[in-house]
Design a protein around this motif. Structure first.
Motif, PDB file in Angstrom:
ATOM      1  N   VAL A   1      35.203  37.097  28.890  1.00 21.63           N
ATOM      2  CA  VAL A   1      36.005  37.445  30.068  1.00 21.63           C
ATOM      3  C   VAL A   1      36.516  38.883  29.966  1.00 21.63           C
ATOM      4  N   GLU A   2      37.046  39.249  28.807  1.00 21.48           N
ATOM      5  CA  GLU A   2      37.563  40.605  28.618  1.00 21.48           C
ATOM      6  C   GLU A   2      36.431  41.627  28.650  1.00 21.48           C
ATOM      7  N   PHE A   3      35.303  41.282  28.058  1.00 19.73           N
ATOM      8  CA  PHE A   3      34.139  42.168  28.124  1.00 19.73           C
ATOM      9  C   PHE A   3      33.743  42.424  29.577  1.00 19.73           C
ATOM     10  N   SER A   4      33.722  41.385  30.378  1.00 20.01           N
ATOM     11  CA  SER A   4      33.372  41.523  31.794  1.00 20.01           C
ATOM     12  C   SER A   4      34.368  42.405  32.536  1.00 20.01           C
ATOM     13  N   LYS A   5      35.647  42.265  32.222  1.00 18.95           N
ATOM     14  CA  LYS A   5      36.671  43.087  32.882  1.00 18.95           C
ATOM     15  C   LYS A   5      36.462  44.572  32.577  1.00 18.95           C
ATOM     16  N   ARG A   6      36.217  44.902  31.316  1.00 14.25           N
ATOM     17  CA  ARG A   6      36.052  46.306  30.933  1.00 14.25           C
ATOM     18  C   ARG A   6      34.774  46.896  31.525  1.00 14.25           C
ATOM     19  N   LEU A   7      33.714  46.088  31.531  1.00 15.67           N
ATOM     20  CA  LEU A   7      32.462  46.536  32.129  1.00 15.67           C
ATOM     21  C   LEU A   7      32.617  46.751  33.627  1.00 15.67           C
TER      22      LEU A   7
END
Length: 250
Positions: free
Chosen positions: A134-140
């Protein structure tokens, strides 16, 4: 679970936030580099594949007509393909994933244990595992939204997702960015894709997208450890109650 297999220096760069993305045109024409045989796919820039023939009891004909001449029906050996527009600007980033397919099953799962293919060693020496998707998706998503030279297209089918592996020997229909030959199924690929205008690319035609430090949501281990130690997986079922997921007995 999302993961990336490569040599250690590449994964350390990724952990620092650098997504180095090549185009579908690059992968379609790849030659001479280490691992080229695994990464090259001549159909990478193909969006649609059509041909005449009988499939599933239905006879389809592919025909064309030049003005002033009779219509000509092509035989099954004739194949028509439609390429993605501007393939040199369609960028893809390839990860591996552990997730259920369209049939709800996890490829290779045997009695709750998943063994990764030894062939992953051909991609590199180490594995980076993303521990918070989820956090990876937010930063991307933030990096994409704030970049001035990236674009979207209906051809990208949403821009992310699990690859569907199909038998292309007698296949007709859409191929696009999320269908690959069945022989690559062991790669468990999950893709990110979007367009990048030429001014965003480096002198090798690649996009270097910085999404910020990922060291807090990633772990790096050796590919030897990754392929030697099966992953234990427990499948759980949920239902939505009052807008919240509630675990139920399988």
């Amino acid at each position: 679970m999302l993961f990336k297999v490569a040599n250690l220096d590449r994964l350390q760069a990724l952990q620092g936030g650098l997504l180095y993305m090549n185009s579908v045109d690059y992968f379609a024409k790849l030659e001479g580099e280490a691992g080229a045989a695994l990464r090259r796919d001549e159909l990478e820039n193909v969006y649609l594949k059509l041909s005449s023939g009988k499939r599933d009891g239905v006879v389809s004909e592919l025909a064309f007509q030049v003005q002033g001449h009779d219509e000509m029906v092509l035989n099954p050996e004739a194949v028509m393909t439609l390429n993605l527009p501007r393939p040199e600007t369609v960028m893809v980033y390839c990860l591996g994933s552990v997730s259920a397919g369209h049939d709800g099953q996890i490829l290779g799962l045997d009695n709750g244990m998943l063994q990764f293919s030894e062939r992953f060693k051909e991609f590199g020496t180490h594995v980076l595992r993303i521990t918070n998707n989820v956090e990876f998706s937010k930063r991307l998503s933030h990096a994409i939204a704030t970049h001035p030279h990236l674009y979207n297209s209906p051809f990208f089918e949403g821009g992310y997702g699990q690859v569907d592996y199909v038998d292309l020997s007698d296949y007709r229909g859409p191929i696009g960015l999320f269908r690959k030959p069945i022989e690559y199924a062991w790669q468990r690929e999950y893709r990110l894709c979007f367009g990048a205008e030429p001014e965003a690319l480096n002198n090798r035609g690649a996009l270097e997208l910085n999404i910020g430090d990922l060291s807090d949501i990633t772990q790096i281990t050796t590919v030897e450890s990754f392929t030697s130690n099966p992953l234990a997986i427990t499948k759980k079922s949920y239902r939505i109650a009052e807008g919240k997921p509630v675990q139920v007995s399988s």
